[in-house]
Design a protein around this motif. Sequence first.
Motif, PDB file in Angstrom:
ATOM      1  N   VAL A  85     -22.392-155.397 -31.434  1.00 19.21           N
ATOM      2  CA  VAL A  85     -21.245-154.552 -31.813  1.00 19.21           C
ATOM      3  C   VAL A  85     -21.623-153.074 -31.704  1.00 19.21           C
ATOM      4  O   VAL A  85     -20.842-152.252 -31.198  1.00 19.21           O
ATOM      5  N   LEU A  86     -22.811-152.715 -32.166  1.00 21.76           N
ATOM      6  CA  LEU A  86     -23.242-151.321 -32.081  1.00 21.76           C
ATOM      7  C   LEU A  86     -23.408-150.893 -30.627  1.00 21.76           C
ATOM      8  O   LEU A  86     -23.083-149.752 -30.259  1.00 21.76           O
ATOM      9  N   GLU A  87     -23.905-151.788 -29.806  1.00 24.07           N
ATOM     10  CA  GLU A  87     -24.075-151.494 -28.380  1.00 24.07           C
ATOM     11  C   GLU A  87     -22.733-151.205 -27.718  1.00 24.07           C
ATOM     12  O   GLU A  87     -22.588-150.248 -26.952  1.00 24.07           O
ATOM     13  N   GLU A  88     -21.739-152.024 -28.023  1.00 23.56           N
ATOM     14  CA  GLU A  88     -20.411-151.827 -27.443  1.00 23.56           C
ATOM     15  C   GLU A  88     -19.770-150.527 -27.901  1.00 23.56           C
ATOM     16  O   GLU A  88     -19.031-149.888 -27.152  1.00 23.56           O
ATOM     17  N   ALA A  89     -20.049-150.125 -29.154  1.00 22.36           N
ATOM     18  CA  ALA A  89     -19.435-148.912 -29.691  1.00 22.36           C
ATOM     19  C   ALA A  89     -19.870-147.667 -28.933  1.00 22.36           C
ATOM     20  O   ALA A  89     -19.176-146.641 -28.960  1.00 22.36           O
ATOM     21  N   LEU A  90     -21.008-147.733 -28.235  1.00 20.46           N
ATOM     22  CA  LEU A  90     -21.542-146.567 -27.537  1.00 20.46           C
ATOM     23  C   LEU A  90     -21.348-146.634 -26.032  1.00 20.46           C
ATOM     24  O   LEU A  90     -21.830-145.770 -25.302  1.00 20.46           O
TER      25      LEU A  90
END
Length: 597
Positions: A221-226
């Motif tokens: 999820v954090l990867e997708e947010a960036l």
Amino acid sequence: MVFRGSGLIRASSSRQLCECVRNCCASVSQRHLAKKSSPTTSVESELEKAENESAPRLPRGDPFTRWLGERRKEARRSLLVQVESGASIDSVWSGNSPCIPDIGQFDPSRQLFQLDSNCYLLDLKSERVVANILTGLGYGDRSEDILPVRTRMLTLRAKHAVRPSLRNTANERRSAAEATSTSLTKQLIETPNLDAQIRKLHLLTQTTERGRRTRFFLASVLEEALMGVFPGNKMIPFGSSVSGFGDDQSDVDLCWSLNFRTQPARSNALELTCKSASDLIVGTPLADMALDLSRVKTQKALETLSDVLERFVPGIERMSRILNARVPIISFHHSIIGAKCDISGDLRLSIDMTRLLWLTTQAGDNSDERVAQVVSAVRFWAKHVDLQHAGFGRCVSNFMLTTLVLFFLQQISLIPTFQQLSVEGDPLSVTANHLRKCRRSVGTLLAQFFSFYSEFDFSHKGVCLWTGAPVIKPYPVPLYIRNPLDFNHNIAQNVTGGETENFLRCCQSASAIANSRRFSRTAVLSGPWGLLHFVDPKRLESDGIDIPSNRPRPVKTLDSTLGGINSSESVNANEESASDTDSKPGPPRRKIRLPAL
């Protein structure tokens, strides 16, 4: 004439610009055809998409690389759903509600993981199904202002919900952990023998499938947010939650790689326009200082990352920026998942270390878990004899304990050295062969661990997992654990002399207990035995475990215990007097409270 300036391609005529674009397209087409014609398996092609040139360079075809790729793929096809009071998670796939019309065939028994009473992780069929679901969802009919960020964390609203809010699961999980701890002592005392007790401890405290999926989901999820700013960025979990030596309460350690692709400089070629690391400090007091630009880039990137995550990603709170440390990190708590997370820069050595630790727990097709079981037992012991009471960095950490256990197991050839895992063929076969040759029970291994370090010469020697042999300390330091992937770094650099002596004395005391008849259940008619000898009697009573009346109730100090042990010619021959003999205590030392023997 075509030239480059700050990454920008300029052309003196439209003809030359067209030539640049034509050459670039031809180059891309050739690379595409080369990839298409090369015979690669589906797993390898998936890994090729997931990991790029600047990502941690794990060996291609390595079992850990394949396992990591599969875990990341699982995370990308998962959804997290919070269920409000009055709503039912069954409505997501039952067809009674149009909330997720494209979920397809869903088996809750295999694809649903309950994180707590109202939070669930759904493992769907493919990433395409997830994309279709997200495309059809909105943010609800609410009048208040919202930040319309799209993540794979969803909320299932109740019919008459008034004001939705993010649930904080910290208190709920803390209560569950306390209940589990109470249940743990009761289950340990009911096991038939010491080996079964250690196996039960590992089974109840190891990272569960639910916990592992949750950690990989958070990273995804954090990867997708960036992705919008850093399209090639990767969040790769590492540490105890991945290596197999952690538990569900372990922190989530993530390595953040910007993962960009470079190309050789040549004329008539298009390049992406970007800033340089030196641009980040222009106009600041740092501009006139001789700085490591790669470190500056990491610090500035992490600072930007922390701002984006804190402001836009649901569930992130209590953000801390520790950017001036030797390894800059940002740390925060995720209230929905209920875990603490640390993000560092591109640490290839940390990923490689996690790979080597993971390989020591893998036995191919066998179910031999003795390595992880001994680590669980040693961590349980360290927790209850107050070995990890000191401030951050000064005491022997769980990671250091793991390395000490693995080094001892290398001495008896139960596991291979890290050098053997790196150069000798299939690493899984190497590990399995060592495990087959050494058939000592896990209870015997624990007792021998205490004996080994109670006699280890910490004043002159250190340990090295790469060679599997003791090494002479290169410089004066209380505890020396050589980093097997960076010989210039001591993992235990910050451990004080007092804590090293404390570890040695605790090993000596534990060795005396482990080599006595009272460590075995057959010699104890009632009350605590085995690992529970290290637990404070007051804690056992609070957990509902009866303490025999003939068992000494006061808690002795470690120095008086060692005084009784050292006054005997042989611990085994005088085990009955080890707890009763009033011997003269040694020189004044810091008092460590331990259960009476």
